[in-house]
Write a protein that holds these residues in place. Structure first.
Motif, PDB file in Angstrom:
ATOM      1  N   VAL B  50       0.839  -1.204   0.000  1.00  0.00           N
ATOM      2  CA  VAL B  50       0.000   0.000   0.000  1.00  0.00           C
ATOM      3  C   VAL B  50       0.876   1.257   0.000  1.00  0.00           C
ATOM      4  CG1 VAL B  50      -1.520   1.378   1.459  1.00  0.00           C
ATOM      5  CG2 VAL B  50      -2.085  -0.985   0.972  1.00  0.00           C
ATOM      6  N   LEU B  51       1.906   1.246   0.862  1.00  0.00           N
ATOM      7  CA  LEU B  51       2.806   2.398   0.957  1.00  0.00           C
ATOM      8  C   LEU B  51       3.515   2.670  -0.358  1.00  0.00           C
ATOM      9  CD1 LEU B  51       4.672   2.208   4.374  1.00  0.00           C
ATOM     10  CD2 LEU B  51       3.158   3.965   3.494  1.00  0.00           C
ATOM     11  N   LEU B  52       4.127   1.612  -0.891  1.00  0.00           N
ATOM     12  CA  LEU B  52       4.850   1.752  -2.157  1.00  0.00           C
ATOM     13  C   LEU B  52       3.910   2.188  -3.267  1.00  0.00           C
ATOM     14  CD1 LEU B  52       7.283  -1.263  -2.618  1.00  0.00           C
ATOM     15  CD2 LEU B  52       7.790   1.169  -2.779  1.00  0.00           C
ATOM     16  N   GLY B  53       2.737   1.539  -3.313  1.00  0.00           N
ATOM     17  CA  GLY B  53       1.769   1.820  -4.370  1.00  0.00           C
ATOM     18  C   GLY B  53       1.316   3.262  -4.327  1.00  0.00           C
ATOM     19  N   LEU B  54       0.997   3.736  -3.124  1.00  0.00           N
ATOM     20  CA  LEU B  54       0.500   5.101  -2.983  1.00  0.00           C
ATOM     21  C   LEU B  54       1.584   6.103  -3.372  1.00  0.00           C
ATOM     22  CD1 LEU B  54      -2.240   5.931  -2.208  1.00  0.00           C
ATOM     23  CD2 LEU B  54      -1.497   6.246   0.135  1.00  0.00           C
ATOM     24  N   THR B  55       2.835   5.795  -2.982  1.00  0.00           N
ATOM     25  CA  THR B  55       3.954   6.669  -3.316  1.00  0.00           C
ATOM     26  C   THR B  55       4.113   6.795  -4.833  1.00  0.00           C
ATOM     27  OG1 THR B  55       5.037   5.924  -1.312  1.00  0.00           O
ATOM     28  CG2 THR B  55       6.394   7.066  -2.912  1.00  0.00           C
ATOM     29  N   LEU B  56       4.148   5.643  -5.501  1.00  0.00           N
ATOM     30  CA  LEU B  56       4.283   5.659  -6.964  1.00  0.00           C
ATOM     31  C   LEU B  56       3.119   6.385  -7.613  1.00  0.00           C
ATOM     32  CD1 LEU B  56       5.487   2.045  -7.836  1.00  0.00           C
ATOM     33  CD2 LEU B  56       6.647   4.180  -8.378  1.00  0.00           C
ATOM     34  N   PHE B  57       1.922   6.124  -7.100  1.00  0.00           N
ATOM     35  CA  PHE B  57       0.698   6.713  -7.635  1.00  0.00           C
ATOM     36  C   PHE B  57       0.767   8.242  -7.565  1.00  0.00           C
ATOM     37  CE2 PHE B  57      -3.899   7.776  -7.076  1.00  0.00           C
ATOM     38  CZ  PHE B  57      -4.370   7.215  -8.234  1.00  0.00           C
ATOM     39  N   LEU B  58       1.151   8.760  -6.390  1.00  0.00           N
ATOM     40  CA  LEU B  58       1.212  10.213  -6.202  1.00  0.00           C
ATOM     41  C   LEU B  58       2.286  10.851  -7.071  1.00  0.00           C
ATOM     42  CD1 LEU B  58       0.730  10.451  -2.338  1.00  0.00           C
ATOM     43  CD2 LEU B  58      -0.903  11.035  -4.126  1.00  0.00           C
ATOM     44  N   ILE B  59       3.469  10.197  -7.125  1.00  0.00           N
ATOM     45  CA  ILE B  59       4.546  10.743  -7.958  1.00  0.00           C
ATOM     46  C   ILE B  59       4.119  10.784  -9.414  1.00  0.00           C
ATOM     47  CG2 ILE B  59       6.855  10.279  -8.850  1.00  0.00           C
ATOM     48  CD1 ILE B  59       7.613   9.243  -6.172  1.00  0.00           C
ATOM     49  N   GLY B  60       3.505   9.697  -9.872  1.00  0.00           N
ATOM     50  CA  GLY B  60       3.075   9.608 -11.266  1.00  0.00           C
ATOM     51  C   GLY B  60       2.047  10.682 -11.596  1.00  0.00           C
ATOM     52  N   LEU B  61       1.066  10.868 -10.697  1.00  0.00           N
ATOM     53  CA  LEU B  61       0.038  11.899 -10.923  1.00  0.00           C
ATOM     54  C   LEU B  61       0.682  13.268 -11.025  1.00  0.00           C
ATOM     55  CD1 LEU B  61      -2.853  11.023  -8.459  1.00  0.00           C
ATOM     56  CD2 LEU B  61      -2.858  10.778 -10.928  1.00  0.00           C
ATOM     57  N   GLU B  62       1.604  13.523 -10.077  1.00  0.00           N
ATOM     58  CA  GLU B  62       2.309  14.795 -10.010  1.00  0.00           C
ATOM     59  C   GLU B  62       3.046  15.068 -11.321  1.00  0.00           C
ATOM     60  OE1 GLU B  62       2.066  17.643  -8.209  1.00  0.00           O
ATOM     61  OE2 GLU B  62       1.722  16.226  -6.577  1.00  0.00           O
ATOM     62  N   GLN B  63       3.604  13.990 -11.892  1.00  0.00           N
ATOM     63  CA  GLN B  63       4.441  14.149 -13.071  1.00  0.00           C
ATOM     64  C   GLN B  63       3.626  14.153 -14.375  1.00  0.00           C
ATOM     65  OE1 GLN B  63       7.710  11.520 -12.898  1.00  0.00           O
ATOM     66  NE2 GLN B  63       8.814  12.541 -14.516  1.00  0.00           N
ATOM     67  N   ALA B  64       2.605  13.307 -14.435  1.00  0.00           N
ATOM     68  CA  ALA B  64       1.930  13.104 -15.718  1.00  0.00           C
ATOM     69  C   ALA B  64       0.633  13.881 -15.845  1.00  0.00           C
ATOM     70  CB  ALA B  64       1.668  11.623 -15.930  1.00  0.00           C
ATOM     71  N   LEU B  65      -0.215  13.811 -14.807  1.00  0.00           N
ATOM     72  CA  LEU B  65      -1.581  14.274 -15.026  1.00  0.00           C
ATOM     73  C   LEU B  65      -1.875  15.661 -14.466  1.00  0.00           C
ATOM     74  CD1 LEU B  65      -3.425  10.915 -14.466  1.00  0.00           C
ATOM     75  CD2 LEU B  65      -3.053  12.118 -16.607  1.00  0.00           C
ATOM     76  N   PHE B  66      -1.395  15.932 -13.252  1.00  0.00           N
ATOM     77  CA  PHE B  66      -1.774  17.200 -12.634  1.00  0.00           C
ATOM     78  C   PHE B  66      -1.342  18.429 -13.435  1.00  0.00           C
ATOM     79  CE2 PHE B  66      -2.223  15.242  -8.140  1.00  0.00           C
ATOM     80  CZ  PHE B  66      -3.437  14.724  -8.523  1.00  0.00           C
ATOM     81  N   PRO B  67      -0.078  18.465 -13.904  1.00  0.00           N
ATOM     82  CA  PRO B  67       0.318  19.689 -14.628  1.00  0.00           C
ATOM     83  C   PRO B  67      -0.571  19.952 -15.846  1.00  0.00           C
ATOM     84  CG  PRO B  67       2.222  18.286 -14.217  1.00  0.00           C
ATOM     85  CD  PRO B  67       1.018  17.512 -13.809  1.00  0.00           C
TER      86      PRO B  67
END
Lengths: 244, 267
Positions: B50-67
């Motif tokens: 869960v920890l690893l998954g959430l970390t990757l998920f947040l980083i990916g969103l930050e990098q790909a989708l949010f901007p």
């Protein structure tokens, strides 16, 4: 060896399907409506791979970690039969997960700035820090109380809508009397208790409790803890604004 | 290197989130329950996932989708895109029909981000299990996502027209109360819960950016006053759509059963 690989690939596919709508919507508006190319496509693709892997791991972890844990604890408390211990646990869980929540820390700091500008507190660093800290304590107390009350509701089988509707009526009445600068903060604070890790754990706890108590139904009684945790911070923060 | 730093930072943040939960669990386990948790090793590995998954998920969103999502929300809200240019008289006239694209975007992005919302996935999985499959996890997620889509779209309309937030929210709650008294008792807690789980990691940043962008760009709106409130819309409307979804499914089941029982039994 074949089983886990198959399960993993099925999960990966599931994560891709979960994310497909966002990708389609953003690509459509970017290419067709705004008619612009994607900025740094490379980093977007890397990011998407991270999101897919992350969601896959998260759901895997839910099913092997958070759900069984919540259920095991619910069963253990039900077997032990001590209501006091269970309510104390509910309170600590609500309080503990909220007090360190980054979203709450951000909101509290912002609220302190607003309050000092509005002249509700003295405009100094010390008083702002104290205000923000007190606000965090108030919200954490609210969520702790909400989980305690929600667990009590599951034990007693009270109808949820009476409590929730009464709560919203109370929010409406208090909004009319609370100082303006606290209202926005109060409404925003309702959402901070529902972090990604707390929600699965609390949901599993509620459903597990309802399933292990005679006469309670997992569906009709097990849910609702999150609803309480969203409502009570509004009431507590409005109250705090009226007292200060 | 940046990625590694990001990863460590986000992982640390997530771990800090989990720490209080872990402490409380251990204390109650040791002091009160005194019973071994079954499959502890498996549960711990799940926690790490869960920890690893959430970390990757947040980083990916930050990098790909949010901007992109945030820039897009601002661009669509800009007057040129909406076509709400100054009228010949030089006065800016706000016509809500100029913003049709914005409402469409609000609905689409509200729906799409909700489908990917991790807490909602968790609650939907649990609901499917607890209801013995009567509430499908996809059915619930789509119902919630439709609620968010309608809510965010209506919220965008409110910002454009500048009508008071309270009217909409109070009207929405009146509808929720009426639906509550007409729904079956077993769906109500789940419906109320689904209001809270939608406003989370994926939905909030994009939807908030849309609200602030609109309020900053629509003439006569103030971001400080009008920019908020989309989140409030996004948490009320799912309650309605989930109650509606359950009414629809129970009605469908009933009519299907009625049809089946009206078919003459073969001799």
């Amino acid at each position: 060896m074949k089983g886990p690989v198959l399960a993993l690939s099925r999960r990966l596919f599931g994560a891709v399907r979960d994310l497909a709508p966002i990708i389609v919507v953003i690509a459509f508006f970017q290419i067709v409506v705004l008619q612009q190319p994607f900025p740094n496509l490379g980093s977007v693709v890397v990011g998407l791979v991270c999101v897919v892997l992350g969601l896959t791991l998260f759901i895997q972890g839910l099913e092997t970690g958070l759900f069984p844990l919540g259920e095991a604890i619910a069963h253990a408390f039900a077997r032990k039969g001590s209501v006091t211990a269970l309510l104390a646990f509910g309170f600590c869980l609500g309080f503990g997960t909220t007090i360190a929540e980054p979203a709450l820390i951000a909101i509290a700091a912002e609220a302190a700035d607003v309050a000092s500008q509005a002249g509700a507190i003295v405009d100094s660093d010390a008083s702002r820090t104290a205000y923000a800290f007190n606000l965090r304590i108030v919200v954490a107390l609210a969520v702790g109380t909400a989980i305690t009350l929600g667990v009590l509701r599951i034990l007693k089988g009270w109808p949820i809508h009476v409590l929730i509707i009464a709560g919203y009526v109370l929010v409406t009445v208090m909004t009319a009397f609370a100082p303006d600068e606290i209202v926005g903060v109060a409404y925003d604070s309702g959402g901070v208790a529902t972090s990604t890790i707390t929600v699965p754990l609390v949901t599993a706890l509620g459903v597990g409790l309802a399933a292990s108590i005679n006469g309670r139904n997992a569906m009709a009684d097990g849910f609702g803890l999150i609803a309480f945790a969203c409502l009570s911070p509004m009431i507590f923060v409005l109250g705090y604004g009226m007292v200060i | 290197m940046d990625f590694l730093l990001d990863f460590v930072g986000t992982a640390f943040g997530t771990a800090v989130d989990v720490l209080p939960i872990a402490v409380i669990l251990v204390v109650f386990q040791v002091a009160v329950l005194r019973r071994r948790i079954p499959n502890l090793g498996r549960i711990l590995s799940g926690f790490v996932a869960v920890l690893l998954g959430l970390t990757l998920f947040l980083i990916g969103l930050e990098q790909a989708l949010f901007p992109i999502g945030e820039t897009m929300a601002r661009q669509l809200a800009a007057p040129e895109a909406a076509g709400a240019a100054a009228t010949p008289s030089g006065e800016t006239q706000v016509d809500w029909r100029d913003y049709l694209l914005v409402y469409a975007f609000a609905a689409a992005i509200g729906f799409a981000t909700t489908i990917a919302e991790p807490p909602l996935i968790a609650v939907a999985l649990k609901a499917e299990e607890a209801s013995g499959g009567a509430i499908g996890s996809w059915g619930l997620r789509i119902a919630v996502a439709v609620g968010v889509a309608v809510g965010v779209s209506l919220g965008a309309f409110r910002i454009v027209t500048g009508t008071p937030l309270a009217w909409y929210i109070i009207a929405a709650y009146v509808v929720v109360i009426v639906l509550t008294f007409r729904s079956s008792r077993s769906i109500i807690p789940l419906a109320y819960d689904s209001g809270g789980v939608t406003t989370s990691t994926v939905t909030v940043p994009v939807v908030a950016a849309l609200g602030l962008g609109l309020a900053a760009n629509v003439p006569g709106r103030n971001p400080l006053i009008d920019g908020f409130g989309l989140i409030a819309f996004a948490s009320v409307f799912p309650i309605m759509s989930v109650l509606g979804y359950s009414m629809a499914t129970s009605w469908l089941n009933r009519s299907r059963q009625a049809r089946r029982s009206s078919v003459p039994l073969p001799k």
